[in-house]
Design an enzyme around this catalytic site. Structure first.
Site, PDB file in Angstrom:
ATOM      1  N   GLU A  71      69.891  -9.514 -26.303  1.00  0.00           N
ATOM      2  CA  GLU A  71      70.524 -10.629 -27.004  1.00  0.00           C
ATOM      3  C   GLU A  71      69.759 -11.928 -26.776  1.00  0.00           C
ATOM      4  OE1 GLU A  71      74.682 -11.371 -26.204  1.00  0.00           O
ATOM      5  OE2 GLU A  71      74.790 -12.809 -27.845  1.00  0.00           O
ATOM      6  N   ASP A 279      75.944   1.663 -12.589  1.00  0.00           N
ATOM      7  CA  ASP A 279      76.469   2.551 -13.633  1.00  0.00           C
ATOM      8  C   ASP A 279      76.941   1.683 -14.806  1.00  0.00           C
ATOM      9  OD1 ASP A 279      77.992   4.282 -15.206  1.00  0.00           O
ATOM     10  OD2 ASP A 279      78.525   5.522 -13.482  1.00  0.00           O
ATOM     11  N   HIS A 371      71.378 -19.819 -31.663  1.00  0.00           N
ATOM     12  CA  HIS A 371      71.160 -18.381 -31.890  1.00  0.00           C
ATOM     13  C   HIS A 371      70.201 -18.154 -33.054  1.00  0.00           C
ATOM     14  CE1 HIS A 371      73.692 -15.959 -29.140  1.00  0.00           C
ATOM     15  NE2 HIS A 371      74.237 -17.150 -28.928  1.00  0.00           N
TER      16      HIS A 371
HETATM   17  C1  LIG Z   1      69.774 -21.858 -26.150  1.00  0.00           C
HETATM   18  C2  LIG Z   1      70.172 -23.120 -25.421  1.00  0.00           C
HETATM   19  C3  LIG Z   1      70.085 -22.887 -23.897  1.00  0.00           C
HETATM   20  C4  LIG Z   1      69.240 -24.265 -25.785  1.00  0.00           C
HETATM   21  O1  LIG Z   1      69.777 -25.414 -25.195  1.00  0.00           O
HETATM   22  P1  LIG Z   1      69.008 -26.808 -25.218  1.00  0.00           P
HETATM   23  O2  LIG Z   1      69.933 -27.768 -24.563  1.00  0.00           O
HETATM   24  O3  LIG Z   1      68.487 -27.121 -26.559  1.00  0.00           O
HETATM   25  O4  LIG Z   1      67.779 -26.465 -24.274  1.00  0.00           O
HETATM   26  P2  LIG Z   1      66.657 -27.395 -23.694  1.00  0.00           P
HETATM   27  O5  LIG Z   1      65.408 -27.082 -24.413  1.00  0.00           O
HETATM   28  O6  LIG Z   1      67.127 -28.831 -23.626  1.00  0.00           O
HETATM   29  O7  LIG Z   1      66.545 -26.845 -22.200  1.00  0.00           O
HETATM   30  C5  LIG Z   1      67.636 -26.975 -21.256  1.00  0.00           C
HETATM   31  C6  LIG Z   1      67.528 -25.853 -20.260  1.00  0.00           C
HETATM   32  O8  LIG Z   1      67.931 -24.615 -20.875  1.00  0.00           O
HETATM   33  C7  LIG Z   1      67.085 -23.552 -20.386  1.00  0.00           C
HETATM   34  N1  LIG Z   1      66.230 -23.067 -21.478  1.00  0.00           N
HETATM   35  C8  LIG Z   1      66.094 -23.572 -22.700  1.00  0.00           C
HETATM   36  N2  LIG Z   1      65.233 -22.860 -23.421  1.00  0.00           N
HETATM   37  C9  LIG Z   1      64.792 -21.857 -22.642  1.00  0.00           C
HETATM   38  C10 LIG Z   1      63.882 -20.787 -22.838  1.00  0.00           C
HETATM   39  N3  LIG Z   1      63.244 -20.581 -23.982  1.00  0.00           N
HETATM   40  N4  LIG Z   1      63.679 -19.951 -21.815  1.00  0.00           N
HETATM   41  C11 LIG Z   1      64.318 -20.097 -20.645  1.00  0.00           C
HETATM   42  N5  LIG Z   1      65.196 -21.123 -20.406  1.00  0.00           N
HETATM   43  C12 LIG Z   1      65.434 -21.986 -21.399  1.00  0.00           C
HETATM   44  C13 LIG Z   1      66.233 -24.163 -19.293  1.00  0.00           C
HETATM   45  O9  LIG Z   1      66.912 -24.091 -18.067  1.00  0.00           O
HETATM   46  C14 LIG Z   1      66.127 -25.596 -19.746  1.00  0.00           C
HETATM   47  O10 LIG Z   1      65.821 -26.482 -18.687  1.00  0.00           O
HETATM   48  P3  LIG Z   1      64.236 -26.867 -18.454  1.00  0.00           P
HETATM   49  O11 LIG Z   1      63.552 -25.580 -18.118  1.00  0.00           O
HETATM   50  O12 LIG Z   1      63.756 -27.465 -19.729  1.00  0.00           O
HETATM   51  O13 LIG Z   1      64.255 -27.848 -17.316  1.00  0.00           O
HETATM   52  C15 LIG Z   1      71.617 -23.540 -25.772  1.00  0.00           C
HETATM   53  O14 LIG Z   1      71.717 -23.931 -27.119  1.00  0.00           O
HETATM   54  C16 LIG Z   1      72.658 -22.493 -25.507  1.00  0.00           C
HETATM   55  O15 LIG Z   1      72.977 -22.222 -24.367  1.00  0.00           O
HETATM   56  N6  LIG Z   1      73.276 -21.890 -26.539  1.00  0.00           N
HETATM   57  C17 LIG Z   1      74.360 -20.947 -26.358  1.00  0.00           C
HETATM   58  C18 LIG Z   1      73.850 -19.542 -26.362  1.00  0.00           C
HETATM   59  C19 LIG Z   1      74.756 -18.629 -25.573  1.00  0.00           C
HETATM   60  O16 LIG Z   1      75.338 -18.961 -24.566  1.00  0.00           O
HETATM   61  N7  LIG Z   1      74.872 -17.407 -26.002  1.00  0.00           N
HETATM   62  C20 LIG Z   1      75.610 -16.453 -25.244  1.00  0.00           C
HETATM   63  C21 LIG Z   1      75.647 -15.147 -25.886  1.00  0.00           C
HETATM   64  S1  LIG Z   1      76.623 -15.148 -27.364  1.00  0.00           S
HETATM   65  C22 LIG Z   1      77.957 -14.194 -26.975  1.00  0.00           C
HETATM   66  O17 LIG Z   1      77.796 -13.044 -26.755  1.00  0.00           O
HETATM   67  C23 LIG Z   1      79.177 -14.968 -26.651  1.00  0.00           C
HETATM   68  C24 LIG Z   1      80.350 -15.088 -27.556  1.00  0.00           C
HETATM   69  C25 LIG Z   1      79.970 -15.254 -28.994  1.00  0.00           C
HETATM   70  O18 LIG Z   1      81.138 -13.971 -27.368  1.00  0.00           O
HETATM   71  C26 LIG Z   1      81.007 -16.303 -26.989  1.00  0.00           C
HETATM   72  C27 LIG Z   1      82.356 -16.723 -27.455  1.00  0.00           C
HETATM   73  O19 LIG Z   1      83.091 -15.987 -28.047  1.00  0.00           O
HETATM   74  O20 LIG Z   1      82.687 -17.883 -27.105  1.00  0.00           O
HETATM   75  N1  LIG Z   2      81.117  11.843  -8.963  1.00  0.00           N
HETATM   76  C1  LIG Z   2      81.818  10.884  -9.525  1.00  0.00           C
HETATM   77  O1  LIG Z   2      83.040  10.893  -9.501  1.00  0.00           O
HETATM   78  C2  LIG Z   2      81.145   9.760 -10.208  1.00  0.00           C
HETATM   79  C3  LIG Z   2      79.848   9.482  -9.949  1.00  0.00           C
HETATM   80  N2  LIG Z   2      79.269   8.384 -10.502  1.00  0.00           N
HETATM   81  C4  LIG Z   2      77.889   8.139 -10.142  1.00  0.00           C
HETATM   82  O2  LIG Z   2      77.870   8.053  -8.731  1.00  0.00           O
HETATM   83  C5  LIG Z   2      76.766   7.258  -8.331  1.00  0.00           C
HETATM   84  C6  LIG Z   2      77.249   6.283  -7.302  1.00  0.00           C
HETATM   85  O3  LIG Z   2      77.838   7.009  -6.274  1.00  0.00           O
HETATM   86  P1  LIG Z   2      77.449   6.677  -4.780  1.00  0.00           P
HETATM   87  O4  LIG Z   2      78.301   7.531  -3.906  1.00  0.00           O
HETATM   88  O5  LIG Z   2      77.471   5.210  -4.576  1.00  0.00           O
HETATM   89  O6  LIG Z   2      75.903   7.066  -4.718  1.00  0.00           O
HETATM   90  P2  LIG Z   2      75.148   8.345  -4.116  1.00  0.00           P
HETATM   91  O7  LIG Z   2      75.734   9.614  -4.596  1.00  0.00           O
HETATM   92  O8  LIG Z   2      73.710   8.106  -4.380  1.00  0.00           O
HETATM   93  O9  LIG Z   2      75.481   8.250  -2.551  1.00  0.00           O
HETATM   94  C7  LIG Z   2      74.980   7.224  -1.746  1.00  0.00           C
HETATM   95  C8  LIG Z   2      74.039   7.823  -0.710  1.00  0.00           C
HETATM   96  O10 LIG Z   2      73.433   6.768   0.016  1.00  0.00           O
HETATM   97  C9  LIG Z   2      73.535   7.068   1.396  1.00  0.00           C
HETATM   98  N3  LIG Z   2      73.445   5.801   2.134  1.00  0.00           N
HETATM   99  C10 LIG Z   2      72.332   5.425   2.835  1.00  0.00           C
HETATM  100  N4  LIG Z   2      72.518   4.214   3.383  1.00  0.00           N
HETATM  101  C11 LIG Z   2      73.760   3.814   3.027  1.00  0.00           C
HETATM  102  C12 LIG Z   2      74.511   2.636   3.285  1.00  0.00           C
HETATM  103  N5  LIG Z   2      74.037   1.631   4.012  1.00  0.00           N
HETATM  104  N6  LIG Z   2      75.737   2.528   2.746  1.00  0.00           N
HETATM  105  C13 LIG Z   2      76.258   3.529   2.004  1.00  0.00           C
HETATM  106  N7  LIG Z   2      75.599   4.674   1.742  1.00  0.00           N
HETATM  107  C14 LIG Z   2      74.348   4.827   2.236  1.00  0.00           C
HETATM  108  C15 LIG Z   2      74.833   7.827   1.524  1.00  0.00           C
HETATM  109  O11 LIG Z   2      74.839   8.515   2.731  1.00  0.00           O
HETATM  110  P3  LIG Z   2      75.907   9.634   3.113  1.00  0.00           P
HETATM  111  O12 LIG Z   2      75.364  10.924   2.529  1.00  0.00           O
HETATM  112  O13 LIG Z   2      75.971   9.650   4.570  1.00  0.00           O
HETATM  113  O14 LIG Z   2      77.217   9.262   2.461  1.00  0.00           O
HETATM  114  C16 LIG Z   2      74.780   8.703   0.286  1.00  0.00           C
HETATM  115  O15 LIG Z   2      74.021   9.847   0.498  1.00  0.00           O
HETATM  116  C17 LIG Z   2      76.232   6.597  -9.562  1.00  0.00           C
HETATM  117  O16 LIG Z   2      75.055   7.264  -9.971  1.00  0.00           O
HETATM  118  C18 LIG Z   2      77.323   6.809 -10.574  1.00  0.00           C
HETATM  119  O17 LIG Z   2      76.820   6.857 -11.871  1.00  0.00           O
HETATM  120  C19 LIG Z   2      79.967   7.532 -11.296  1.00  0.00           C
HETATM  121  C20 LIG Z   2      81.260   7.787 -11.592  1.00  0.00           C
HETATM  122  C21 LIG Z   2      81.933   8.966 -11.133  1.00  0.00           C
END
Ligand SMILES: CC(C)(COP(=O)([O-])OP(=O)([O-])OC[C@H]1O[C@@H](n2cnc3c(N)ncnc32)[C@H](O)[C@@H]1OP(=O)([O-])[O-])[C@@H](O)C(=O)NCCC(=O)NCCSC(=O)C[C@@](C)(O)CC(=O)[O-]
Ligand SMILES: NC(=O)C1=CN([C@@H]2O[C@H](COP(=O)(O)OP(=O)(O)OC[C@H]3O[C@@H](n4cnc5c(N)ncnc54)[C@H](OP(=O)(O)O)[C@@H]3O)[C@@H](O)[C@H]2O)C=CC1
Length: 385
Positions: A71, A279, A371
């Site tokens: 996005e 996940d 956007h």
């Molecule tokens: C797009 C901006 C940021 C421009 O905003 P602007 O104010 O014109 O940007 P600017 O050129 O003045 O720059 C300000 C700062 O923005 C950042 N920035 C600016 N440009 C860049 C770039 N190219 N690459 C990386 N960072 C950038 C950067 O931090 C920059 O600081 P600087 O680096 O200049 O000191 C602004 O218009 C904006 O935030 N728009 C909104 C977009 C947004 O938030 N979209 C979210 C996803 S949409 C969605 O899924 C949400 C929805 C639809 O569900 C939300 C709803 O329902 O309410």
């Molecule tokens: N089976 C299910 O019901 C489901 C599985 N999943 C999947 O399960 C996965 C996540 O399960 P999860 O159990 O987290 O992962 P893993 O199955 O990879 O288990 C974690 C492993 O890390 C080891 N481990 C090493 N160091 C640590 C530490 N510091 N803390 C904790 N564990 C450590 C554990 O040791 P030890 O063997 O001693 O425990 C274990 O073997 C994801 O891939 C997810 O997509 C998602 C939803 C449902």
């Protein structure tokens, strides 16, 4: 029949040879632990930040977030939110809870037997713990809580799982407990018919009130201050107008019956989940959040906070060990002991940064234009870091 549709090695080779998004990585299939692996899709990753973040776990640093997304404007908007919060001192987070659940079903012949088992469950905790703990060095059963449904009892097993998200760990430990219990004298005397390891009481990969209230994964809150000068300079709007914009959106969300309230925090949750090998389907459980805006009349500061009650994240296990996903965790300084809470805190902090910027864009009516500019003209390729 299965022979006809089963992907043979030749068929998989065909896909590998004819799809140009295949990554040449011999270890991928083995490390990814998925079936019929033919490679990986390339999701663009953008970097947002830096954001100054402090955490209840001692985190105090500048962070960049790797965001895997298709996005346009999302990364720029999140980066703009980071710049804004930095001007107000940065963002802070607090990890509130951390767990993983599994909820087996104990099936009885009638409700009387189910009711008798319900009474027995609290006394079974230490026995269940000793069995569960044989399956893992890290999964620890901390709570069991029964619920009667007809002639069945669904028992919520709650674990702490170290730095792993723990879905597998909780499943394996619970299965072991169930298998042992099903063979026990107690089970026989109670006329237990069978046990199944999950009955959907965990609402895994679905949104549920129970998980909003009690958490499944890490519960975290993050907050930061928007100062009037930074708001005007960086977002092009006043803190009061931004406050009103957010409150008005909240009213519309209430009228819509929206669950929780944020503008688009799920964008950061999804993008960081994908980048960091979480996940992706768990985004559904993690999508509920609560953005709160408080206007300070003395200073004209706007205090913003968010609360995400259910982030099933891990910094070990699952997809977090894949090469590029591990790199993403390294960028976030989220490797090593205790990094799971930090990862959740950083997700909440960057989600807040995106929301404030999106809120400003809708408030000052630059949303559509931005956007169009970034999504259609190619402006997004002019990197700003
Ligand atoms: C797009 C901006 C940021 C421009 O905003 P602007 O104010 O014109 O940007 P600017 O050129 O003045 O720059 C300000 C700062 O923005 C950042 N920035 C600016 N440009 C860049 C770039 N190219 N690459 C990386 N960072 C950038 C950067 O931090 C920059 O600081 P600087 O680096 O200049 O000191 C602004 O218009 C904006 O935030 N728009 C909104 C977009 C947004 O938030 N979209 C979210 C996803 S949409 C969605 O899924 C949400 C929805 C639809 O569900 C939300 C709803 O329902 O309410
Ligand atoms: N089976 C299910 O019901 C489901 C599985 N999943 C999947 O399960 C996965 C996540 O399960 P999860 O159990 O987290 O992962 P893993 O199955 O990879 O288990 C974690 C492993 O890390 C080891 N481990 C090493 N160091 C640590 C530490 N510091 N803390 C904790 N564990 C450590 C554990 O040791 P030890 O063997 O001693 O425990 C274990 O073997 C994801 O891939 C997810 O997509 C998602 C939803 C449902």
């Amino acid at each position: 029949m299965s022979e006809l549709i089963k992907p043979t090695p030749e068929k998989l080779d065909y896909f590998k040879a004819n799809l140009n998004y295949i990554v040449e990585d011999q270890n991928l299939a083995q490390n990814a632990k998925i079936e019929n692996c033919i490679g990986s899709v390339k999701v663009p990753v953008g970097i947002a930040g830096p954001l100054k973040i402090k955490g209840s776990d001692g985190t105090d640093d500048m962070f960049y977030a790797p965001l895997a997304t298709c996005e346009a404007t999302l990364v720029a908007s999140c980066a703009r939110g980071c710049k804004l919060f930095n001007a107000g001192g940065g963002v802070e987070f607090k990890v509130l809870r951390s767990n993983m659940t599994r909820a087996p079903v104990f099936w009885f012949t009638n409700s009387e037997h189910a009711a008798a088992f319900y009474d027995l469950v609290p006394g079974l905790l230490s026995e269940f713990q000793s069995i569960a703990h044989t399956t893992s060095r890290y999964a620890r059963l901390v709570r069991i809580e029964p619920q009667i449904l007809g002639s069945t009892v669904h028992v919520l097993f709650e674990y702490s799982c170290g730095d792993a998200a723990g879905q597998n760990m909780a499943t394996f430990a619970t299965q072991e407990v169930c298998d042992h219990f099903a063979r026990s004298e107690t089970a026989l005397s109670m006329k237990l018919e069978r046990v199944t390891v999950e009955g959907q009481r965990t609402s895994e990969k679905s949104l549920s009130w129970a998980n909003i209230l009690n958490s499944r994964g890490v519960a975290v809150t993050a907050w930061g201050i928007v100062t009037p000068d930074a708001c005007q300079d960086i977002l092009g709007t006043s803190t009061w107008d931004l406050y009103q914009g957010i409150q008005s959106s909240k009213d519309a969300a209430i009228r819509n019956g929206q669950l929780g309230y944020s503008l688009n925090q799920a964008n950061v949750v999804a993008a960081m989940f994908i980048a960091c090998g979480q996940d992706a389907a768990s985004v559904s459980e993690s999508s509920w959040s609560h953005l709160i805006a408080e206007f300070d009349r003395e200073t004209d500061n706007l205090r913003l906070s968010t609360y995400l009650p259910s982030l099933p994240v891990g910094t070990v296990g699952g997809g977090s060990g894949l090469d590029t996903q591990r790199e993403a965790l390294r960028i976030l300084k989220c490797t090593g002991a205790g990094s799971k809470g930090r990862l959740a805190g950083l997700i909440a902090s960057f989600a807040l940064a995106l929301d404030v910027s999106t809120g400003a864009a809708v408030t000052n009516n630059t949303f559509a234009a931005s956007h169009r500019r970034f999504g259609r003209s190619g402006d997004s390729t002019k990197a700003k870091l």
